[in-house]
Design an enzyme around this catalytic site. Sequence first.
Site, short mmCIF file in Angstrom:
data_model
loop_
_atom_site.label_atom_id
_atom_site.label_comp_id
_atom_site.label_asym_id
_atom_site.label_seq_id
_atom_site.Cartn_x
_atom_site.Cartn_y
_atom_site.Cartn_z
N GLY A 6 0.83 -1.21 0.00
CA GLY A 6 0.00 0.00 0.00
C GLY A 6 0.85 1.25 0.00
N GLY A 8 0.38 5.64 0.90
CA GLY A 8 -0.50 6.72 1.35
C GLY A 8 0.27 8.01 1.34
N TYR A 10 1.46 9.47 3.79
CA TYR A 10 2.49 9.48 4.85
C TYR A 10 3.68 8.60 4.49
CZ TYR A 10 0.04 5.21 5.19
OH TYR A 10 -0.52 4.03 4.83
N LYS A 26 4.72 -0.09 8.27
CA LYS A 26 4.39 1.21 7.69
C LYS A 26 5.69 2.02 7.71
CE LYS A 26 0.86 4.71 8.66
NZ LYS A 26 -0.37 4.94 9.45
N ASP A 127 -9.28 11.09 11.61
CA ASP A 127 -9.13 10.79 10.18
C ASP A 127 -9.81 9.46 9.88
OD1 ASP A 127 -8.46 11.07 7.52
OD2 ASP A 127 -6.37 10.46 7.77
#
Length: 297
Positions: A6, A8, A10, A26, A127
């Site tokens: 993934g 994003g 960030y 992440k 969020d």
Amino acid sequence: MVKQIGKGRYGEVWMGRWRGEKVAVKVFFTTEEASWFRETEIYQTVLMRHQNILGFIAADIKGTGSWTQLYLITDYHENGSLYDYLKSTTLDSQSMLRLAYSSVSGLCHLHTEIFGTQGKPAIAHRDLKSKNILVKRNGTCCIADLGLAVKFISDTNEVDIPPNTRVGTKRYMPPEVLDETLNRNHFQSYIMADMYSFGLILWEIARRCVSGGILEEYQLPYHDLVPTDPSYEDMREVVCIKRLRPSFPNRWTSDECLRQIGKLMTECWAHNPASRLTALRVKKTLAKMSESQDIKK
């Protein structure tokens, strides 16, 4: 690190292996250090662990002077986000209620302050959206992406806001955020803002539930009212000025379960934050609905 799964604003998410188990990693852009720090801090809050909040494993900074990488390592869920899951999955009323109930249970845990020497502060997400909720193998959800969360320090009555330039996702922003009337010093404001976003998530889930042999294709909230990447102005016009909300398919009126879910989302996305339902109220209503579904079976 095995493969990227993934991306994003960030950074990136990778599937990795740790001690033979799959984990999610992440990797934050260096410009997003504040998000990494905030998320790490929130996950390490005492009593934060809950089956409907993404399980935290570790956080790390790897660096060689000029180059740093910020890691957040969590449980891995192969179904991906609720957004991905809804796009490819058809629901019956039980699986719809399971997704909704587990999501709001996670939110309820976040929102609740636990008192005691080892207490937990109340936390608002800020969020909330279907891309920030993950679906576990058993069809329940857990809430992720806490980089924007705010904490309530009840001893001093202060709102601890992260020193973060990032703001939430425009499409899911409540009217009071879009028209800048949200009282930033009042913690309850953030809690009620989360509830508005949760109402939109309920709408996304309900459209994918079959009734009378029909269902709608997956769409983001306001898909028919704003462009793909809406501006503040686009959203403010629709949500605050015209006071529009996502529309209900006609079939919902003839299905008791969908009718009730429809009523629930309407009460979550009310224009006035004070008249929105709390996460606990939604959780109790969904629990009742699940019971009556089981009885029918």
